[in-house]
Design a protein around this motif. Structure first.
Motif, PDB file in Angstrom:
ATOM      1  N   THR A  63       0.811  -1.054  -0.039  1.00 25.64           N
ATOM      2  CA  THR A  63       0.057   0.048  -0.113  1.00 25.64           C
ATOM      3  C   THR A  63       0.986   1.139   0.043  1.00 25.64           C
ATOM      4  N   VAL A  64       0.174   2.344  -0.308  1.00 19.97           N
ATOM      5  CA  VAL A  64       1.040   3.738  -0.179  1.00 19.97           C
ATOM      6  C   VAL A  64       1.648   3.937   1.029  1.00 19.97           C
ATOM      7  N   HIS A  65       0.981   3.533   2.024  1.00 24.81           N
ATOM      8  CA  HIS A  65       1.833   3.596   3.557  1.00 24.81           C
ATOM      9  C   HIS A  65       2.692   2.710   3.766  1.00 24.81           C
ATOM     10  N   GLY A  66       2.475   1.543   3.361  1.00 24.44           N
ATOM     11  CA  GLY A  66       3.603   0.714   3.543  1.00 24.44           C
ATOM     12  C   GLY A  66       4.706   0.827   2.737  1.00 24.44           C
TER      13      GLY A  66
ATOM     14  N   ARG B  71       8.709   3.757   5.663  1.00 29.54           N
ATOM     15  CA  ARG B  71       9.926   2.897   5.696  1.00 29.54           C
ATOM     16  C   ARG B  71      11.179   3.779   5.586  1.00 29.54           C
ATOM     17  N   PRO B  72      12.439   3.638   6.077  1.00 28.76           N
ATOM     18  CA  PRO B  72      13.291   4.157   6.194  1.00 28.76           C
ATOM     19  C   PRO B  72      13.759   4.350   4.462  1.00 28.76           C
TER      20      PRO B  72
ATOM     21  N   ALA C 193       7.893   8.886  11.090  1.00 30.07           N
ATOM     22  CA  ALA C 193       7.308   8.290   9.749  1.00 30.07           C
ATOM     23  C   ALA C 193       8.110   6.879   9.421  1.00 30.07           C
ATOM     24  N   ALA C 194       9.391   7.057   9.668  1.00 27.98           N
ATOM     25  CA  ALA C 194      10.360   5.852   9.018  1.00 27.98           C
ATOM     26  C   ALA C 194      10.054   4.707   9.990  1.00 27.98           C
ATOM     27  N   ARG C 195       9.327   4.690  11.018  1.00 30.21           N
ATOM     28  CA  ARG C 195       9.287   3.573  11.941  1.00 30.21           C
ATOM     29  C   ARG C 195       8.194   2.514  11.436  1.00 30.21           C
ATOM     30  N   GLY C 196       7.750   2.293  10.067  1.00 32.64           N
ATOM     31  CA  GLY C 196       6.778   1.420   9.642  1.00 32.64           C
ATOM     32  C   GLY C 196       5.630   1.236  10.337  1.00 32.64           C
TER      33      GLY C 196
END
Lengths: 774, 326
Positions: free
Chosen positions: B66-69, B73-74, B82-85
């Motif tokens: 997905t877009v969030h997935g 991510r780093p 935000a980079a914490r998945g």
């Protein structure tokens, strides 16, 4: 003089670019499938930082593709030439396709998403989005929409150019010279030819969004809307109540829209600044239409008329926005915005008349030089001082200021056939609208929540409007009761009371006419009936009550039952709208009958009634002009609309992970009644006023429409990647509308119609396709 | 010297009052700092996506595409949180590993989503707004849906693709919005409607417009969640030819298109609220040509009725068009 002829050349060039762009867009949609050999060294691929240049190349290879491609065929049978069926859709037999594919680099940083729906047809949609997740994106889109009004129209007019509507040679002479012009007109109209009414609506957009960092976002967008085709237009000839001709007028215009802005959002603080520009361009300036009844221009008759087209205009809006969390111990926020708008229009005026037997009066100004300022300010405060209490306050003010200089026309020409010397001024209106709301939510009990709000709306209008100052206010009350984990009940009540200051029925005329002319008009009583109240400015009271119940009587069964009633009374309106009543009731349900069977149903009924009072006011058109204003000529009308709509949908997983069936049905039925009656029972005998039907009420035939839609979809999954889909659709539409059903292009008399009706249809559409899922 | 200036002058000469002023300013500054300084979870409370996948493999696999997935991510995400998945939204996973569940007071930073309690809904919404405070969501606080305690995840499905766009929890906007607003779904079945009926283009659907074409459910300045500054400006996005200004205006047109039109669907031509001649007669009872009841086939009732002559009903730029007939 606007450069219309030059703009046509630009328009053709633009259309060529549009066609080229559409083809290119379709090609780019297939870009994800292009594979380019990896030209990077292993060292570059392994260790190089992810700069955008090398990373863009890395997008091409190796590519990770996922998405769906659907390809198949479509066949339709039935009345698929009927306008209503094809109003916004295309059902041509042939290939059917759909693409929704995402190409990503192996690391999932960059992407290119392409979608296409019904490509190659007049209702096709394409879109491309590319960028880096969470960082930036570019979007391109193209959509086409047919807008078909009718396929039953016929016209005698020829169209040698988009702005000229000419009758065939000799028609006007024969009609004008005939002993019975109306009979000759009927004969001539037998040669009318079919003409489609509708236009194509094309939309293209390009946008970009870039996140500078986690707080700052830049964005911009360009949007183009292009329309070309035809729609029914009408032009009047002669005195008020004279003849009119309906013709298939051309449509050829563009709207360009530009947006750009910057935004900062960081925790408690959000700031934004944005510009929006909209530019409307019309390739048409006017419609010149032959008058069937007059062959040669004369001082009191025109052989043709000229109807103005919509002028070019533009609008600019600059907006600023800010939101900040307040420094208190509980959640609280203050939000404000300010938007300034400017609308401009300065198309060159047409001459007063195209009638060569009348000296066209001097214009006095070459164009309107129109300018409207708008200002919108909004402040909202929210707070949650306690887990059970939340508060909101909002104030909004909108000012509309038509700053165009009024123009006075001492001489003008009525309908191209009568020179007039009663001067008119163009009236420029201004208004300010203020809204204020305070509301509070309180959780009285764990299962009971109440919201109480008070709403105030205040209008101040310029003195050309009948009620300059209006205030409308009232409370709203909402209750939500979670009676049970499986039952929630909601009730809402709203009351509004609108009161204005002194209502001045003739305010508009006072602004439009010179003082002496207005005094004479007021004395004659010919203008607006003094007791009339325009519904948007009249005192009124509104009550609205809504109920809703959300029930889950058992697992996998959800029901929502709701209904509402609204009553509006225009309390001081002797004439005009006096009452409105509306109610609706509905049911929505979903039941998972079985793990593999789901059923959804919905039903809605809505009824709306309007009551209005009016008067037949007779007067002759030749001197001595004496107005007959008799209360006995009053009449009332009740307009009632009733609508039943229902839908059902069942999804069956016939074979798990293999075969799924979906059946759907929708039914809509609408009825409109327009009934009228004399209030005081007076039936004229011709002794009072002029005409034979003063005060007599008439109940018009009902307008009825019905729509059936039945759908069936079967999806067979062959394997993980491939499925076969069969879609069947049946639609049937019927309408009975006395206003158009028997509307030929000639009803007797001297008027000319297009005869365009909304036609019944039924159609079957079958789409068989294969879907590749990867 | 004005009264305000006199007050300031007196304050400057009054040391005690000046000290009081500075004290209050300092207190305000401290409160501001406190408000902006949010408590943060310790670094060791975050466990990483691999740990989440250990129990939620299927969910993580669906979410990953997905877009969030992709964004959270780093390498893609902007900002540490935000980079914490998974934990960018759900909060530190350590608490969940310890057995924390929904509404667990001992795990205040853990957000499982999908809660029904009002406090949980608002906490979840604030988690979304940590990233989505701007753009179309900037007017969420105090908006009608916020006031109704609607959670972001009520309308949006973040974990797996359901709708083609906007991460909706239903296949299209009409299906989603009609769950709470059922009337427009029925109204769009009427004869005169905008191209909003959902479905696949080419297979029976119109879908050229949807609820979001005119409304922004996240909150707006205008009434009824209209996404433009006013109702008319929303309509002018597609119908800019009606914007003017015209030489001869029709005032109620310039104030609100809804004075005459029903935007969700109508049985009448032009999507009018009332039949043509009746609508005009609610405001006009002049005598230039008496408006009155007529027979069914009357020329002032059939077809475009009053619009046959007053065809420039939205305004005219013709110098002789003051009666909107040219």
């Amino acid at each position: 003089m606007s450069e219309r002829s030059g703009s046509r050349g630009r328009k053709r060039a633009r259309r060529t670019w549009i066609r080229a762009g559409r083809a290119g867009l379709l090609a780019v949609c297939l870009l994800p499938f292009v594979s380019v050999p990896d030209a990077r060294t292993e060292e570059e691929g392994a260790t190089a930082p992810a700069s955008d240049a090398t990373s863009l190349r890395s997008l091409l290879d190796p590519i990770v593709l996922r998405g769906e491609i659907e390809l198949g065929g479509r066949a339709s049978q039935g009345d698929d030439g009927k306008g209503k069926l094809l109003e916004y859709r295309v059902f041509d037999d042939g290939i059917f396709g759909r693409v929704d594919v995402v190409a990503e680099d192996a690391e999932g940083r960059f992407y290119l998403r392409s979608t296409a729906l019904d490509p190659g047809y007049d209702d096709a949609r394409y879109a491309i989005e590319a960028g880096r997740y969470g960082r930036y994106k570019l979007t391109l889109s193209w959509a086409e929409l047919p807008h078909v009004y009718s396929s039953s129209a016929r016209t005698l007019y020829q169209r040698p150019s988009p702005e000229v509507f000419r009758l065939p040679a000799g028609v006007q002479t024969r009609i004008a010279g005939a002993a019975s012009p109306s009979t000759q007109l009927a004969t001539e109209l037998l040669a009318a030819r079919p003409v489609d009414l509708g236009f194509r609506w094309l939309e293209g957009a390009a946008g970009a969004e870039y996140r500078v960092d986690e707080h700052v976002r830049l964005f911009g967008r360009y949007h183009l809307r292009d329309r070309h085709g035809s729609q029914a237009r009408a032009i009047q000839f002669g005195s008020p109540g004279g003849t009119f001709d309906v013709f298939a007028g051309s449509v050829d215009d563009d709207t360009h829209r530009v947006e750009a802005g910057i935004e900062y959002a960081s925790g408690p603080l959000v700031l934004g600044l944005e510009y929006q520009g909209s530019f409307y361009e019309n390739d048409l300036r006017a419609f010149t239409v032959d008058n069937p009844l007059v062959a040669l221009d004369a001082a009191n008759a025109a052989s043709r008329g000229r109807l103005s087209a919509d002028p070019d205009n533009s609008a600019h809006t600059v907006s600023a926005f800010g939101s900040v969390a307040l420094p208190v111990s509980f959640p609280a926020r203050l939000t404000g915005s300010l938007a300034y708008g400017l609308r401009l229009q300065d198309d060159a005026f047409l001459p007063h008349t195209i009638n060569q037997a009348i000296a066209s009066p001097t214009l006095g100004a070459s164009g309107l030089d129109g300018m409207v300022h708008t200002l919108l300010a909004n402040v909202t405060g929210t707070a949650r001082p306690h887990p059970r209490v939340s508060l909101r306050a909002r104030y909004r003010v909108y000012r509309f200021d038509d700053a165009t200089d009024p123009l006075r026309f001492p001489n003008w020409v009525r309908n191209d056939d009568a020179a007039r010397t009663d001067a008119f001024r163009s009236v420029r209106s201004r208004y300010t609208r203020q809204n204020g709301t305070i509301s509070g939510d309180v959780r009285i009990l764990p299962a009971l929540k109440a919201r109480l709000a008070y709403v105030v709306e205040a209008w101040h209008r310029s003195d050309d409007r009948q009620a300059q100052d209006l205030v409308e206010h009232g409370p709203t009350l909402d209750l939500v009761w979670n009676a049970h984990p499986r039952a929630t009940f909601e009730a809402a009540y709203r009351f509004e009371d609108r009161v204005g200051d002194r209502y001045r029925t003739l305010a508009f005329f006072a602004s439009k006419l010179d003082e002496a002319d207005f005094t004479a008009l007021r004395s004659s009583g010919i203008a607006e009936l003094p007791g009339l109240r325009k519904f948007d400015q009249a005192d009124r009271r509104l009550h609205r009550f809504d109920l809703r119940a959300r029930l889950a009587p058992r697992d996998r069964l959800d029901l929502v039952v709701d209904g509402g009633v609204q009553q509006v009374a225009w309390v001081d309106s002797d004439y005009g709208l006096t009452d409105q009543r509306a109610w609706h009731v509905g049911l929505d349900g979903f039941h998972q009958l079985h793990p593999r069977v789901g059923l959804g149903v919905w039903y809605r009924f809505e009824q709306v009634e309007y009551d209005q009072t009016s008067r037949w006011r007779s007067r002759p058109f030749v001197p001595p002009i004496v107005l007959v204003d008799d209360r006995r000529n009053d009449w009332q009308s009740r307009n009632e609309s009733r609508f039943h709509s229902l839908g059902a949908n069942v999804v069956v997983v016939a074979i798990v992970d293999r075969l799924e069936l979906e059946l759907g049905y929708q039914l809509h039925r609408g009825v409109e009644e327009m009934g009228s009656g004399a209030i005081r029972g007076f039936v004229g005998t011709g002794g009072v006023g002029v005409g034979a039907d003063q005060g007599v009420g008439f109940d018009y035939p009902d307008v009825e429409e019905m729509l059936h839609v039945a759908t069936a979809t079967a999806t067979l999954r062959v394997d993980e990647a491939l499925k076969l889909v069969a879609r069947y659709r049946f639609e049937a539409f019927e309408i009975r509308d006395y206003r158009t059903d028997d509307l030929g292009f000639y009803l007797g008399g001297s008027d000319v119609y297009l005869g365009n009706v909304v036609e019944d249809y039924d159609a079957h559409v079958l789409v068989l396709s294969a879907v590749l899922d990867f | 010297m004005g009264a305000g200036a006199r007050r300031v002058t007196r304050a400057l000469h009054d040391g005690t009052r000046l000290a009081r002023i500075f004290h209050r300013l300092a207190l305000l500054a401290a409160l501001l700092l406190l408000a902006f300084a949010a408590p943060t979870a310790a670094q060791g409370d975050y466990v990483g996506d691999e740990v989440c996948a250990g129990c939620h493999a299927e969910l993580v696999q669906a979410y990953a595409t997905t877009v969030h997935g992709r964004a959270l991510r780093p390498g893609n995400a902007l900002g540490e949180r935000a980079a914490r998945g998974c934990e960018a939204c759900h909060g530190p996973g350590r608490e969940h590993l310890r057995g924390a569940g929904r509404g667990d007071a001992a795990a205040p930073d853990w957000i499982p989503f999908g809660g029904s309690d009002v406090a949980e809904v608002h906490r979840e919404n604030e988690a979304c707004r940590d990233c989505h405070a701007g753009s179309t969501q900037r007017l969420w606080p105090g908006s009608p849906h916020d006031a109704q305690d609607v959670g972001c995840v009520r309308c949006h499905e973040v974990m797996r693709p359901v709708s083609p766009r906007h991460l909706l929890s239903r296949k299209d906007q009409t299906t989603l919005c009609s769950e709470c607003h059922p009337l427009p779904r029925a109204q769009q079945l009427r004869n005169r409607h905008m191209p909003t009926r959902p479905g696949v283009a080419g297979a029976g659907g119109e879908g050229f417009m949807d609820c979001g074409s005119c409304h922004d459910p996240h909150g707006t300045i205008a009434d009824a969640l209209i996404s433009a500054n006013t109702v008319n400006e929303s309509c002018y996005a597609c119908h800019a030819e009606k914007r003017g200004p015209f030489l001869w205006e029709h005032s109620p047109v310039a104030e609100s298109c809804l004075n005459c039109h029903e935007p969700h669907g109508s049985i009448r031509p032009g999507m009018l609220k009332l039949p043509g001649s009746r609508l005009c007669q609610t405001c006009h009872i002049e005598s230039l040509h008496p408006s009155q009841n007529r027979s069914a086939g009357d020329r002032f009732v059939v077809g475009q009725n009053c619009g046959h002559c007053h065809s420039r009903i939205h305004g005219s730029n013709h110098p002789s068009g003051s009666f909107l007939t040219r």
